[in-house]
Design an enzyme around this catalytic site. Structure first.
Site, PDB file in Angstrom:
ATOM      1  N   GLU A 147      23.156 -46.570  -3.019  1.00  0.00           N
ATOM      2  CA  GLU A 147      24.242 -47.502  -3.344  1.00  0.00           C
ATOM      3  C   GLU A 147      23.947 -48.879  -2.757  1.00  0.00           C
ATOM      4  OE1 GLU A 147      29.097 -47.488  -3.516  1.00  0.00           O
ATOM      5  OE2 GLU A 147      28.160 -46.787  -1.687  1.00  0.00           O
TER       6      GLU A 147
ATOM      7  N   ALA B 166      27.690 -44.869   6.919  1.00  0.00           N
ATOM      8  CA  ALA B 166      27.561 -43.572   6.248  1.00  0.00           C
ATOM      9  C   ALA B 166      27.530 -43.808   4.748  1.00  0.00           C
ATOM     10  CB  ALA B 166      28.718 -42.646   6.624  1.00  0.00           C
TER      11      ALA B 166
ATOM     12  N   GLU C 227      28.434 -41.673   0.922  1.00  0.00           N
ATOM     13  CA  GLU C 227      29.171 -40.534   0.394  1.00  0.00           C
ATOM     14  C   GLU C 227      28.445 -39.729  -0.658  1.00  0.00           C
ATOM     15  OE1 GLU C 227      30.581 -44.197  -2.069  1.00  0.00           O
ATOM     16  OE2 GLU C 227      30.019 -43.755   0.003  1.00  0.00           O
ATOM     17  N   ASN C 228      27.112 -39.726  -0.695  1.00  0.00           N
ATOM     18  CA  ASN C 228      26.382 -38.946  -1.711  1.00  0.00           C
ATOM     19  C   ASN C 228      27.071 -37.601  -1.923  1.00  0.00           C
ATOM     20  OD1 ASN C 228      24.141 -40.939  -1.329  1.00  0.00           O
ATOM     21  ND2 ASN C 228      23.902 -39.853   0.601  1.00  0.00           N
TER      22      ASN C 228
ATOM     23  N   HIS D  57      36.647 -41.009   5.862  1.00  0.00           N
ATOM     24  CA  HIS D  57      36.366 -41.983   4.802  1.00  0.00           C
ATOM     25  C   HIS D  57      35.416 -41.381   3.768  1.00  0.00           C
ATOM     26  CE1 HIS D  57      35.818 -46.242   3.426  1.00  0.00           C
ATOM     27  NE2 HIS D  57      34.684 -45.725   2.967  1.00  0.00           N
ATOM     28  N   GLU D  58      34.334 -40.780   4.234  1.00  0.00           N
ATOM     29  CA  GLU D  58      33.326 -40.263   3.291  1.00  0.00           C
ATOM     30  C   GLU D  58      33.836 -39.046   2.530  1.00  0.00           C
ATOM     31  OE1 GLU D  58      30.948 -42.214   2.760  1.00  0.00           O
ATOM     32  OE2 GLU D  58      31.416 -43.443   4.513  1.00  0.00           O
TER      33      GLU D  58
END
Length: 949
Positions: free
Chosen positions: A275, A409, A411-412, A443-444
């Site tokens: 990303e 981090a 989020e894959n 969050h992730e």
């Protein structure tokens, strides 16, 4: 994705003639001298300043601020010359001779022009090939010299990927990888071209439906294309591409990473960060969020490594030469930026939540630091499954701590990657450390629904991902982990977001983006914190759980699809029973930049409310007639603390009138500061509030009281007078309350930095006890940074901290140690740490933005940091993409102390000189605006402050 920088924060004249420090510094390191800005060093002369700036300079020293001499101006030296004297005896030419000479000159000049401007092929037997002037003038030229058949940064919508088969073999010795991808594509509209993304690859073979085809590449747009002589009919086709590439040495794409284990052995690994625009660096693909597809991934590795990807591993095949190939299951439909894979020597622990296996992976040396993350992830996953009424759709969820990782981090889907500092928790970690780790995990995990399951169509609506994940992280933790006091932290975040959005260089939550740099710049406070803040405001406006109902409706309707902001508003409008158009109201908050100032003027029972765009600096602002639909909340003296007291007035126009009952004594607007706006009262309104609080401070909630004093600030002498006794009363012992730790760490760090009371003495005593005990004596984790910063001000202490940094495997301790090392006032140490954090030899390059930020907070180093950034800009942008959050942090840190016209001009000139390598970034305008604000503040307040001090 969550950016790591989102969790971040008068010395004597320097004498370089001191003894050599106890730590090793290369001989070359100590001679670095910035070209344009030197600190005041004993024995070195300086150029004169303008008179006004000289006053600022001396005054700044009194205030503990730093204003440095401007660069010496280069003198324009005019070369001396002598006019040649011609002899008066020369004869003038005749008229006839002059005419003939002129004609000859014209003829020769004409022949030269013809030869020069006509192509060389004009004078050959074959002549010149006729060109398609229309095509040549429209289409860019590919690397082969042929016209590239596409003219836009966005890909054409005529071809859509259905499924990718990806095979990769990373070589962790040579730091290269081999790859092949087979893409099943759907032709939606007849076309003669297939255009997709590819970057930094050596493509060896391309076949289409089994036949080898020629591929064109246009590197500026990172695109490749296959041209066909006839239109492709609607239907499905298979495109195969074989290629090789280098593992990236930056932090995006498929990149190599390394760390040193506790035995001193260097370990290597390969990981991904796609990303926003880097999947194209690992495999050719349709690298835009709307091109969702399924993925099947195979990874070839040496036996000593494990491999991970989004989906569970389905089989492992033994290959020759001691290699193994891991194959992973077919993924859910997702965007390319969510694809991920890792090859490393990691170990993990697991637990089950419903039908999902949750695992946390880390390097073997840190296996005892993963349990908190595992327990936290399991609890939050259960919460989200219930809250969204839509279970996490994958059978596994991995959380992986990567030693060398730039973002906080990522989020894959099914394979979330973290910095070690945002996932691992040691045995001595405090509640504040746990608060950070819990926030990032929350969050992730929220992204697995908002971002992964439902994805924004294009990056202009990035806030749909990041704003929602940010909001959910605070809301979920407040519910699941109330002891972490996240409600107060969210209030602080909203205050910071207001400050950022009050700049004229801010941008709308949803804004037009096209270039890669513009996409990178969307990852900022507006998308994250402001996005979360307006969602909080909306939730506070709706009633009876309508917000949650609308969110559930949205997720169920658009799962595995792409959306725009309007889709969310429509879902919320459908479930709301109020006479309110959510879409019309919220569009005013997403399409306008900034936020409103609401002015309250009361005359008896009639209150006049006026809104206007609030700006810290109106200079260069455009004529702004923006109007917001403000759900204006308020309470009064009859009922002011419980939520049931809240009343709402919808302010849609520039001015409106609110009528009150006779008995109302005072009003407080923006209940609990849930709205993204600020309020100014008339003189009587402020007086009534102050009197009420003097009588009983509890007549307003703590959030409302905090909102009233948010803009109050004070200088250090002021701090000693008003907070000295509070600082003195702080305990240095272990503390469990998050709010108490937050208060005392802020107070004691300020006290030690200002040498107030015996703070530094106590901190040094704690450090000595800790070091002598071989770290068995425990420093409270929330005070560790303060203690380390005090220790770092001596050569001996700095050397000890450097050794601790090199060998520590506790990531919270390691980060606090680095901040302390960067707080030194010793110029040679500052130069050394700048160089080592950029080259990655001692300090991981991922920490370079943190180092810049820490150094620039101090008088001794901020100009050296600025010069270092300027002179190493090309190296920096090789490590961090232009426009990325890391670059934004570096620019703001390096320039935020400037407050003179000289520094303003220097900053403008530098960024203007960069051209396409950074001059158009929005963060540059923000930096310039901040300098102007600093200048204006100094002009307005400096004289008064000098007299006061």
């Amino acid at each position: 994705m969550i950016e790591n920088s989102m969790f971040e924060e008068e010395p004597d004249v320097v004498d370089l003639a001191k003894e050599s420090p106890s730590y090793p510094i290369d001989s070359d390191d100590a001679v670095y001298e910035p070209r344009s800005s030197r600190l005041l060093v004993r024995g070195l002369g300086e150029n004169d300043l303008d008179e006004d700036e000289e006053d600022y300079e001396s005054s700044a020293r009194l205030l503990g601020m730093s204003f440095m001499n401007r660069s010496s101006n280069q003198r324009n030296v005019a070369s001396s010359y002598t006019r040649q004297q011609y002899s008066e005896s020369c004869l003038k030419p005749s008229t006839k001779t002059t005419v003939v000479g002129v004609l000859i000159l014209v003829l020769v000049a004409s022949m030269i022009m013809v030869i020069y401007f006509l192509p060389g092929c004009t004078f050959t037997r074959k002549g010149c090939k006729k060109s398609n002037s229309t095509m040549d003038s429209i289409y860019p030229i590919s690397t082969s010299g042929e016209p590239f058949p596409w003219t836009e940064l966005r890909l054409p919508p005529s071809v859509y990927p259905v499924h990718y088969n990806i095979s990769l073999h990373p070589n962790l010795t040579l730091m290269t990888f081999q790859g092949s991808v087979s893409i099943l594509v759907q032709v939606l509209n007849e076309t003669k071209n297939i255009v997709l993304h590819s970057s930094d690859m050596n493509i060896s073979k391309v076949t289409f439906e089994g036949k080898e085809v020629h591929v064109l590449e246009y590197k500026p747009w990172q695109q490749i294309a296959i041209k066909f002589p006839e239109d492709l009919k609607k239907g499905q086709y298979v495109l195969n591409i074989n290629y090789t590439a280098q593992l990236s040495n930056s932090y995006d794409g498929f990149y190599n990473s390394s760390y040193v284990d506790t035995n001193g052995t260097k370990r290597v690994l390969a990981a991904t960060q796609f990303e926003p625009l880097a999947a194209r660096k690992a495999f050719p693909c349709f690298d835009e969020p709307a091109f969702k597809s399924n993925f099947t991934i195979k990874l070839t590795r040496e036996r000593k490594y494990i491999s991970l990807s989004n989906m569970p591993k389905v089989k492992t095949t033994d290959l020759k030469n001691g290699l193994q190939e891991d194959e992973f299951g077919k993924s859910v439909k997702m965007s390319t930026y969510l694809v991920a894979f890792i090859v490393a020597e990691f170990i993990g622990v697991s637990n089950n939540v419903s039908k999902t296996k949750v695992s946390v992976y880390a390097v073997p040396d840190k296996k005892d630091q993963v349990q908190y993350a595992l327990d936290t992830a399991c609890k939050l996953l259960e919460f989200y499954n219930t809250f969204f009424e839509y279970d996490y759709p994958l059978s596994k969820l991995d959380l992986v701590a990567i030693p060398d990782f730039l973002a906080g981090a990522m989020e894959n889907w099914g394979l979330i990657t973290f910095r070690e500092t945002t996932l691992l928790v040691g045995s001595n970690s405090s509640s504040i450390d746990k608060q950070l780790v819990t926030s990032v995990i929350a969050h992730e995990l929220a992204h697995q629904w908002f971002g992964n399951l439902v994805t924004m169509r294009w990056w202009n609506d990035l806030w749909l991902n990041e704003g929602f994940a940010t909001y959910m992280q605070y809301m979920s933790i407040e519910t699941v982990f109330p002891e972490l006091d996240m409600d107060t932290e969210f209030l602080n975040v909203r205050f910071k977001a207001l400050t950022k959005d009050a700049l004229n260089s801010s941008h709308p939550v949803s804004t037009v983006v096209s270039t890669p740099e513009q996409v990178e710049e969307m990852f900022d406070s507006v998308s994250y914190e402001k996005g979360a803040s307006i969602l909080l405001m909306l939730n506070a406006t709706l009633t009876d759980g309508e917000f949650r109902k609308g969110v559930i409706e949205y997720l169920q309707k658009y799962n595995l699809s792409n959306t725009e902001s309007e889709y969310l508003w429509d879902s919320l409008s459908q479930v709301s029973k109020q006479n309110l158009s959510v879409s019309k109201m919220m569009n005013t908050w997403t399409v306008h930049k900034g936020f409103p100032l609401v002015t309250v003027e009361r005359k008896g029972t009639q209150v006049t409310l006026t809104q206007e765009h609030f700006l810290l600096n109106a200079e260069n602002s455009t004529d702004d007639s923006s109007l917001w639909h403000i759900p204006l909340t308020y309470v009064n003296d009859s009922c002011s603390v419980p939520s049931s007291c809240k009343q709402v007035f919808h302010l849609k126009d520039k001015t409106a009138t609110l009528n009150l009952p006779d008995q109302v004594k005072w009003l407080k607007f923006n209940f609990r500061s849930d709205g993204f706006y600020i309020v100014h009262y008339d003189e009587e309104g402020w007086k009534n509030l102050i009197d009420a609080l003097k009588g009983d401070v509890t007549v307003l909630s703590c959030k409302d009281r905090a909102a009233l004093i948010n803009n109050i600030f004070a200088l250090s002498s002021y701090i000693d007078d008003h907070f000295g006794s509070l600082m003195e009363s702080q305990s240095w012992d272990l503390e469990s309350s998050v709010s108490e730790m937050t208060l005392r760490s802020a107070l004691l760090e300020m006290a030690c930095s200002l040498n107030i009371r015996n703070c530094s003495t106590q901190a040094k005593h704690l450090f000595d006890q800790w070091f002598i005990s071989n770290k068995t004596f425990q420093i409270p984790s929330d005070l560790m940074r303060t203690v380390f910063k005090v220790a770092a001000q001596t050569d001996e202490g700095w050397g000890k901290l450097l050794d601790i940094y090199k060998h520590s495997i506790n990531d919270q301790e390691k980060r606090k140690t680095l901040e302390a090392l960067a707080s030194t006032q010793d110029i040679r140490k500052i130069i050394w740490i700048l160089q080592r954090s950029l080259d990655g030899s001692v300090i991981q390059t991922q920490e370079f933005p943190l180092v810049i930020n820490a150094i620039c907070k101090n008088f001794a180093g901020y100009l050296y940091a600025w010069d270092f950034v300027k002179e190493n800009w090309d190296k920096i942008t090789q490590k961090f993409p232009v426009g990325s959050f890391a670059i934004q942090s570096i620019i703001m840190s390096a320039t935020s102390q400037f407050s003179t016209k000289t520094r303003l001009t220097e900053t403008q000139n530098f960024f203007t000189s960069l051209g396409t390598n950074g001059s158009q970034m929005r963060i540059v305008q923000e930096a310039i605006e901040t300098i102007k604000l600093n200048m204006r503040w100094m002009e307005k307040n400096l004289n008064a402050l000098q007299k006061w001090l």
